[in-house]
Design an enzyme around this catalytic site. Structure first.
Site, mmCIF file in Angstrom:
data_model
loop_
_atom_site.group_PDB
_atom_site.id
_atom_site.type_symbol
_atom_site.label_atom_id
_atom_site.label_comp_id
_atom_site.label_asym_id
_atom_site.label_seq_id
_atom_site.Cartn_x
_atom_site.Cartn_y
_atom_site.Cartn_z
ATOM 1 C CG ASN A 31 -1.809 1.177 1.331
ATOM 2 O OD1 ASN A 31 -1.384 2.304 1.116
ATOM 3 N ND2 ASN A 31 -3.072 0.950 1.657
ATOM 4 C CG HIS A 65 0.813 6.388 4.701
ATOM 5 N ND1 HIS A 65 -0.101 7.388 4.975
ATOM 6 C CD2 HIS A 65 0.239 5.230 5.126
ATOM 7 C CE1 HIS A 65 -1.161 6.866 5.579
ATOM 8 N NE2 HIS A 65 -0.976 5.556 5.677
ATOM 9 C CG HIS A 86 -8.194 4.173 1.060
ATOM 10 N ND1 HIS A 86 -8.349 4.081 2.420
ATOM 11 C CD2 HIS A 86 -9.419 4.512 0.583
ATOM 12 C CE1 HIS A 86 -9.605 4.352 2.749
ATOM 13 N NE2 HIS A 86 -10.267 4.627 1.641
ATOM 14 N NE ARG A 110 -9.323 8.365 4.511
ATOM 15 C CZ ARG A 110 -9.482 7.446 5.467
ATOM 16 N NH1 ARG A 110 -8.662 6.426 5.545
ATOM 17 N NH2 ARG A 110 -10.431 7.552 6.348
ATOM 18 N NE ARG A 162 -7.516 11.379 5.564
ATOM 19 C CZ ARG A 162 -8.026 10.801 6.658
ATOM 20 N NH1 ARG A 162 -7.293 9.992 7.382
ATOM 21 N NH2 ARG A 162 -9.265 11.043 7.030
ATOM 22 C CD GLU A 192 -7.112 -0.146 1.078
ATOM 23 O OE1 GLU A 192 -7.343 0.858 1.781
ATOM 24 O OE2 GLU A 192 -6.229 -0.949 1.350
ATOM 25 C CB THR A 247 -9.534 1.888 7.335
ATOM 26 O OG1 THR A 247 -9.122 2.650 6.210
ATOM 27 C CG2 THR A 247 -10.897 1.297 7.080
ATOM 28 C CD GLU A 272 -7.163 -6.222 3.167
ATOM 29 O OE1 GLU A 272 -7.236 -6.188 1.926
ATOM 30 O OE2 GLU A 272 -6.444 -5.456 3.834
ATOM 31 C CG HIS A 285 -5.433 -1.425 9.453
ATOM 32 N ND1 HIS A 285 -4.985 -0.796 10.581
ATOM 33 C CD2 HIS A 285 -5.933 -0.449 8.662
ATOM 34 C CE1 HIS A 285 -5.239 0.505 10.479
ATOM 35 N NE2 HIS A 285 -5.801 0.739 9.317
HETATM 36 N N1 PXP Z 1 -5.924 -3.059 4.109
HETATM 37 C C1 PXP Z 1 -6.880 -2.104 4.130
HETATM 38 C C2 PXP Z 1 -8.242 -2.474 3.647
HETATM 39 C C3 PXP Z 1 -6.604 -0.790 4.557
HETATM 40 O O1 PXP Z 1 -7.583 0.134 4.582
HETATM 41 C C4 PXP Z 1 -5.279 -0.471 4.949
HETATM 42 C C5 PXP Z 1 -4.950 0.920 5.356
HETATM 43 O O2 PXP Z 1 -5.166 1.788 4.309
HETATM 44 C C6 PXP Z 1 -4.315 -1.493 4.891
HETATM 45 C C7 PXP Z 1 -4.671 -2.774 4.487
HETATM 46 C C8 PXP Z 1 -2.890 -1.234 5.230
HETATM 47 O O3 PXP Z 1 -2.754 -0.859 6.555
HETATM 48 P P1 PXP Z 1 -1.379 -0.315 7.063
HETATM 49 O O4 PXP Z 1 -1.097 0.948 6.315
HETATM 50 O O5 PXP Z 1 -1.589 -0.102 8.521
HETATM 51 O O6 PXP Z 1 -0.337 -1.362 6.773
#
Ligand code: PXP
Length: 252
Positions: free
Chosen positions: A10, A13, A46, A48, A52, A73, A104, A154, A197
């Site tokens: 992901n 960030h 994602h 959003r 952001r 996402e 999330t 998930e 997550h």
């Molecule tokens: N899976 C989903 C569905 C999420 O919303 C997120 C956070 O955007 C993640 C995985 C990844 O989480 P993290 O950034 O804490 O590794």
């Protein structure tokens, strides 16, 4: 069901850092390409509602640039549905979204939101997009996902990771048991099971020992670790941790 565990990276960030100053750098597309080179099996981003981090144009550019699957996402809103159908990612993961949350915070309310979610799953599927539902590892939620004909769930690992981080041993054990039972139940119902997550090297290694889990989606920790060791090294070490965890599964 303990084949190779996929790693979805992901890159939200990377966009967070870019947006802190405006401008174009660091570019999430560059991060996506580097992540794939380092061993990511797919890229997750994602979009959003408040934009952001990832923006509409980022999604389009990522989709055009990468050779591996894009997991989009999104919240179940009409606007996101239109964008997802036009970007045409490999997969869409429906997540709950609150403007005031930092991330999330919990799984989708698939039981109460059953009727709301149904047309989104149908439309995305008709568009050739594989839908997953980001849910708490609860039996009822998994059964509701099955009745919605979602091919993938998930499981939200946030509560478990948080308990591990705080050293809450009993809570961590019970949260892990929820994940174990949830993954097994999803598999029994014929649903592909992903998880994510808050995962770091240690928790990713441990959850990789659950044979029903086919994919982990990991972002914040990998991007944070990249500050110290670089993105490629951070991803390679994660891949190693996942492989170590998976080897603990009999017959893997
Ligand atoms: N899976 C989903 C569905 C999420 O919303 C997120 C956070 O955007 C993640 C995985 C990844 O989480 P993290 O950034 O804490 O590794």
């Amino acid at each position: 069901m303990s084949g190779k565990l996929r790693l979805g990276v992901n890159i939200d960030h990377v966009a967070t850092v870019r947006n802190a100053r405006g401008g174009a750098r660091p570019d999430p597309v560059r991060a996506a390409l580097l992540a794939i080179e380092a061993g990511a099996d797919g890229i997750t981003a994602h979009l959003r509602e408040d934009r952001r981090h990832i923006r509409d144009d980022d999604m389009r550019r990522i989709k055009a640039a990468i050779s591996k699957p894009l997991n989009f996402e999104m919240a179940a809103t009409e606007q996101m549905l239109d964008i997802a159908l036009s970007v045409a990612p490999h997969a869409a993961c429906l997540v709950p979204e609150k403007r005031t949350e930092r991330t999330t915070e919990g799984g989708l309310d698939v039981v109460g939101g059953h009727n709301h979610l149904k047309p989104f799953i149908a439309e995305l599927s008709r568009g050739g997009i594989r839908v997953s539902l980001f849910i708490e590892p609860d039996r009822e939620a998994i059964e509701s996902a099955a009745s919605l004909r979602a091919p993938v769930v998930e499981l939200h690992t946030g509560a478990w990771c948080h308990a591990v981080e705080l050293g809450q041993t009993e809570k961590a054990a019970s949260e892990f048991e929820r994940l174990r039972a949830g993954a097994a139940h999803a598999a029994r119902l014929g649903i592909e099971c992903h998880a994510g997550h808050g995962l770091d090297f240690d928790t990713a290694r441990r959850i990789s020992g659950l044979p029903e889990i086919a994919e982990l989606n990991i972002g914040h920790f990998l991007i944070g670790e990249a500050i110290f060791v670089g993105l490629a090294e951070s991803i390679r070490t994660m891949r190693k941790a996942m492989d170590e965890g998976r080897r603990t599964v009999q017959g893997a």
